[in-house]
Write a protein that holds these residues in place. Structure first.
Motif, PDB file in Angstrom:
ATOM      1  N   GLY A  38      42.308  40.392  44.237  1.00  0.00           N
ATOM      2  CA  GLY A  38      43.612  41.103  43.698  1.00  0.00           C
ATOM      3  C   GLY A  38      44.949  40.432  43.836  1.00  0.00           C
ATOM      4  O   GLY A  38      45.953  40.175  43.102  1.00  0.00           O
ATOM      5  N   ARG A  41      45.278  37.234  41.591  1.00  0.00           N
ATOM      6  CA  ARG A  41      45.904  37.699  40.319  1.00  0.00           C
ATOM      7  C   ARG A  41      46.980  38.373  40.260  1.00  0.00           C
ATOM      8  O   ARG A  41      47.772  37.829  39.276  1.00  0.00           O
ATOM      9  CB  ARG A  41      44.816  39.106  40.108  1.00  0.00           C
ATOM     10  N   ARG A 123      29.921  37.326  42.123  1.00  0.00           N
ATOM     11  CA  ARG A 123      29.679  38.695  42.601  1.00  0.00           C
ATOM     12  C   ARG A 123      30.570  39.651  42.340  1.00  0.00           C
ATOM     13  O   ARG A 123      30.522  41.000  42.084  1.00  0.00           O
ATOM     14  CB  ARG A 123      29.044  38.976  44.028  1.00  0.00           C
ATOM     15  N   ARG A 124      31.925  39.029  41.687  1.00  0.00           N
ATOM     16  CA  ARG A 124      32.976  39.973  41.525  1.00  0.00           C
ATOM     17  C   ARG A 124      32.931  40.808  40.159  1.00  0.00           C
ATOM     18  O   ARG A 124      32.032  40.355  39.289  1.00  0.00           O
ATOM     19  CB  ARG A 124      34.408  39.023  41.608  1.00  0.00           C
ATOM     20  N   ASP A 125      33.896  41.629  39.958  1.00  0.00           N
ATOM     21  CA  ASP A 125      33.834  42.352  38.483  1.00  0.00           C
ATOM     22  C   ASP A 125      34.387  41.696  37.456  1.00  0.00           C
ATOM     23  O   ASP A 125      33.714  41.729  36.332  1.00  0.00           O
ATOM     24  CB  ASP A 125      34.379  43.898  38.808  1.00  0.00           C
ATOM     25  N   ASN A 129      39.851  38.810  38.660  1.00  0.00           N
ATOM     26  CA  ASN A 129      39.540  39.107  39.926  1.00  0.00           C
ATOM     27  C   ASN A 129      38.708  38.181  40.649  1.00  0.00           C
ATOM     28  O   ASN A 129      38.231  38.307  41.874  1.00  0.00           O
ATOM     29  CB  ASN A 129      38.776  40.679  40.318  1.00  0.00           C
ATOM     30  N   ASP A 169      26.291  47.361  38.209  1.00  0.00           N
ATOM     31  CA  ASP A 169      27.300  48.360  38.817  1.00  0.00           C
ATOM     32  C   ASP A 169      28.320  49.021  37.902  1.00  0.00           C
ATOM     33  O   ASP A 169      29.065  48.223  37.478  1.00  0.00           O
ATOM     34  CB  ASP A 169      27.849  47.359  39.988  1.00  0.00           C
ATOM     35  N   ARG A 172      31.939  49.349  37.496  1.00  0.00           N
ATOM     36  CA  ARG A 172      33.160  48.388  36.876  1.00  0.00           C
ATOM     37  C   ARG A 172      33.734  48.936  35.509  1.00  0.00           C
ATOM     38  O   ARG A 172      34.737  48.476  35.060  1.00  0.00           O
ATOM     39  CB  ARG A 172      32.128  47.292  36.848  1.00  0.00           C
ATOM     40  N   ARG A 175      36.587  50.766  36.795  1.00  0.00           N
ATOM     41  CA  ARG A 175      37.382  49.769  37.471  1.00  0.00           C
ATOM     42  C   ARG A 175      37.961  49.020  36.116  1.00  0.00           C
ATOM     43  O   ARG A 175      39.380  48.645  36.196  1.00  0.00           O
ATOM     44  CB  ARG A 175      36.767  48.782  38.465  1.00  0.00           C
ATOM     45  N   TYR A 179      42.325  48.523  35.171  1.00  0.00           N
ATOM     46  CA  TYR A 179      43.091  47.287  34.838  1.00  0.00           C
ATOM     47  C   TYR A 179      43.676  47.029  33.564  1.00  0.00           C
ATOM     48  O   TYR A 179      44.728  46.871  33.478  1.00  0.00           O
ATOM     49  CB  TYR A 179      42.213  46.028  35.370  1.00  0.00           C
ATOM     50  N   ARG A 182      46.425  49.407  33.453  1.00  0.00           N
ATOM     51  CA  ARG A 182      47.567  49.212  34.532  1.00  0.00           C
ATOM     52  C   ARG A 182      48.207  47.996  33.785  1.00  0.00           C
ATOM     53  O   ARG A 182      49.662  48.012  34.193  1.00  0.00           O
ATOM     54  CB  ARG A 182      46.950  48.720  35.913  1.00  0.00           C
ATOM     55  N   HIS A 216      40.630  56.402  43.243  1.00  0.00           N
ATOM     56  CA  HIS A 216      41.416  55.221  42.962  1.00  0.00           C
ATOM     57  C   HIS A 216      42.430  55.185  41.733  1.00  0.00           C
ATOM     58  O   HIS A 216      43.568  54.848  41.753  1.00  0.00           O
ATOM     59  CB  HIS A 216      40.274  54.166  42.854  1.00  0.00           C
TER      60      HIS A 216
HETATM   61  P1  ATP Z   1      43.530  46.948  43.261  1.00  0.00           P
HETATM   62  O1  ATP Z   1      45.117  46.330  42.970  1.00  0.00           O
HETATM   63  O2  ATP Z   1      43.224  47.827  42.358  1.00  0.00           O
HETATM   64  O3  ATP Z   1      43.524  47.013  44.715  1.00  0.00           O
HETATM   65  P2  ATP Z   1      41.901  44.759  43.688  1.00  0.00           P
HETATM   66  O4  ATP Z   1      41.657  43.529  42.998  1.00  0.00           O
HETATM   67  O5  ATP Z   1      42.498  44.429  45.202  1.00  0.00           O
HETATM   68  O6  ATP Z   1      42.740  45.564  42.815  1.00  0.00           O
HETATM   69  P3  ATP Z   1      39.785  46.178  45.189  1.00  0.00           P
HETATM   70  O7  ATP Z   1      39.263  47.385  44.862  1.00  0.00           O
HETATM   71  O8  ATP Z   1      40.893  46.391  46.298  1.00  0.00           O
HETATM   72  O9  ATP Z   1      40.522  45.713  43.941  1.00  0.00           O
HETATM   73  O10 ATP Z   1      38.763  45.118  45.490  1.00  0.00           O
HETATM   74  C1  ATP Z   1      39.209  43.830  46.054  1.00  0.00           C
HETATM   75  C2  ATP Z   1      38.238  42.885  44.999  1.00  0.00           C
HETATM   76  O11 ATP Z   1      36.884  43.010  45.629  1.00  0.00           O
HETATM   77  C3  ATP Z   1      38.389  42.910  43.584  1.00  0.00           C
HETATM   78  O12 ATP Z   1      39.507  41.918  43.495  1.00  0.00           O
HETATM   79  C4  ATP Z   1      37.316  42.315  43.144  1.00  0.00           C
HETATM   80  O13 ATP Z   1      37.042  41.084  43.107  1.00  0.00           O
HETATM   81  C5  ATP Z   1      36.026  42.856  44.407  1.00  0.00           C
HETATM   82  N1  ATP Z   1      35.402  44.280  43.760  1.00  0.00           N
HETATM   83  C6  ATP Z   1      35.688  45.434  44.030  1.00  0.00           C
HETATM   84  N2  ATP Z   1      34.919  46.371  43.647  1.00  0.00           N
HETATM   85  C7  ATP Z   1      34.187  45.561  43.181  1.00  0.00           C
HETATM   86  C8  ATP Z   1      32.993  45.832  42.247  1.00  0.00           C
HETATM   87  N3  ATP Z   1      32.391  47.269  42.067  1.00  0.00           N
HETATM   88  N4  ATP Z   1      32.227  44.933  41.618  1.00  0.00           N
HETATM   89  C9  ATP Z   1      32.500  43.560  41.821  1.00  0.00           C
HETATM   90  N5  ATP Z   1      33.558  43.051  42.559  1.00  0.00           N
HETATM   91  C10 ATP Z   1      34.330  44.290  43.300  1.00  0.00           C
END
Ligand code: ATP
Ligand code: MG
Length: 415
Positions: A38, A41, A123-125, A129, A169, A172, A175, A179, A182, A216
């Motif tokens: 985050g 980003r 592995r990220r969403d 991110n 998952d 997502r 999530r 985004y 937002r 969230h």
């Molecule tokens: P926010 O501003 O909503 O907190 P963030 O990007 O910081 O956004 P978090 O939920 O704090 O989101 O998660 C941190 C990071 O972990 C995300 O940026 C993403 O890369 C990863 N992440 C979180 N949840 C998942 C998921 N379910 N699958 C894959 N990656 C995830």
């Protein structure tokens, strides 16, 4: 692309120092630390975000322990996940071991093994991110962006990294919509198709995880936009077929947000979300999301009160009648009904209860009644209620009025 200058400008001085210190300590052991997720980003978007996630290609817990020993930080380590939280006076930093994840089956928690930064990004969403900024001395500020997240940010797109992402998952899905709303982005075409295809995969997600995503969402500035969109996409319907995600709920969320302090808002949003549910639906919802006992009570109270609202939709109700009808309900359930009811008269009555009647106290209490010769027991209870009703209805005002009423009541023979 190098973001050294932007990073230096974006992070508050104190935080920047901490991050550099951590990176320096890692370098002493030949490890590299990256800013990820985050914060990268939001730095590129120019939105403030000081919830920093750091990834190290190596043991994050060990590194965090070293950092904690040489600084004012308190450490919270999760050895099993290879993650640690460092808490400073003004900030917290999350430090994670770069990891590789594999999903044995859809919705299962992934098997985690240590990996490279590359493994950790795939592995990220979403692509937006899945970027990192190196903090190593030799390439400080370098953007690592294997999935063209920066390009997607510029084109305002939300894109998954592979076609199985939502089925691995399905949280997502929630999530992604969060985004999308937002930032006012759009799902990239293929991602939008995958999202719609995989909505049934929400069934593979545990109640706790779905609830967590809703919580969230309820912390967003405009949760009503997210809920409305989840309604349009059929996501709410998948969680419970009777959930509404239409203009009604948007309006009610908007009112709630203007009325309540942030701490109570998420619970209030939950009560509004379930306002259209029948008794059977609410049971399903509470079980499906494993809603904790206290919130569960408030939500059930909300619907119980909704069923009793006709009793309040009358002219000339006495304040005491209103009070004694409503006192058994959780105040948040009363608030939810004040926002949700279609009757302006009922809404006003509920507000009067919340802002005035609920705080009315008699000057005399049980102790003082004892001094007036009334012994504790059911009779005292009755007298206190009569006194309280008289106070609510303005029949007694001063302490002397109350005393007089109590004496006249205690002289009256019991029926
Ligand atoms: P926010 O501003 O909503 O907190 P963030 O990007 O910081 O956004 P978090 O939920 O704090 O989101 O998660 C941190 C990071 O972990 C995300 O940026 C993403 O890369 C990863 N992440 C979180 N949840 C998942 C998921 N379910 N699958 C894959 N990656 C995830
Ligand atoms: Mg975050």
């Amino acid at each position: 692309m190098n973001l050294a200058r932007q990073t230096e400008q974006y992070l508050p001085g104190q935080l920047l120092e901490l991050v550099k210190d951590i990176s320096g300590q890692a370098a002493n052991h030949g490890k590299t630390v990256y800013l990820v997720g985050g914060v990268v980003r939001d730095l590129l978007l120019g939105c403030p975000n000081f919830d920093l996630d750091l990834v190290v290609e190596g043991d994050a817990v060990k590194l965090a322990q070293q950092v904690a020993e040489t600084s004012q930080a308190t450490l919270l380590a999760h050895h099993r996940f290879g993650t640690a939280k460092l808490r400073y006076e003004n900030f917290t930093l999350d430090l994670a071991t770069a990891r590789k994840e594999t999903y044995a089956r859809p919705g299962a928690l992934p098997a985690v093994t240590p990996g490279t930064l590359e493994d950790d990004l795939i592995r990220r969403d979403f692509s937006i991110n899945a970027m990192a900024i190196s903090l190593a001395a030799n390439d400080y500020g370098e953007l690592i962006d294997p999935y063209q997240g920066r390009n997607d940010l510029e084109h305002r797109l939300i894109r998954v990294l592979h076609p199985k992402s939502f089925s691995d998952d399905a949280t997502r899905i929630l999530r992604g919509v969060c985004y999308e709303q937002r930032f006012g982005f759009e799902f990239e075409a293929q991602t939008a198709r995958l999202l719609k295809r995989d909505i049934p995969m929400l069934d593979t997600i545990s109640g706790d995880r779905i609830r967590h995503e809703l919580e969230h969402i309820f912390e967003e500035n405009r949760p009503e936009l997210v809920i409305k969109r989840l309604g349009e996409l059929g996501v709410l319907h998948r969680i419970n077929p009777s959930l509404r995600g239409d203009g009604w709920i948007s309006k009610k969320f908007d009112t709630a947000c203007r009325l309540k302090k942030p701490a109570q808002l998420p619970s209030l949003y939950f009560c509004l979300l379930i306002y259209s549910l029948s008794e059977r639906d609410i049971e399903q919802f509470l079980t499906r999301l494993n809603i904790p006992a206290k919130l569960s009570r408030t939500m059930c109270d909300t619907l119980r009160l909704k069923a009793s609202l006709p009793l309040l939709d009358k002219p000339l109700l006495k304040p005491s009648e209103i009070y004694y009808l409503l006192r058994e309900y959780e105040p948040l359930a009363v608030q939810a009904n004040a926002i949700a009811t279609a009757s302006p008269r009922v809404s006003r009555t509920l507000q009067v209860f919340l802002t005035k009647l609920r705080n009315v106290r008699t000057a005399l209490n049980g102790e003082e009644l004892k001094k007036l010769g009334i012994s504790p027991g059911p009779q005292m209870g009755k007298i206190l209620e009569v006194l309280h009703r008289a106070k609510l209805d303005g029949e007694v005002r001063t302490r002397a009025d109350e005393k007089q009423l109590v004496l006249s009541l205690s002289l009256r023979p019991e029926r």
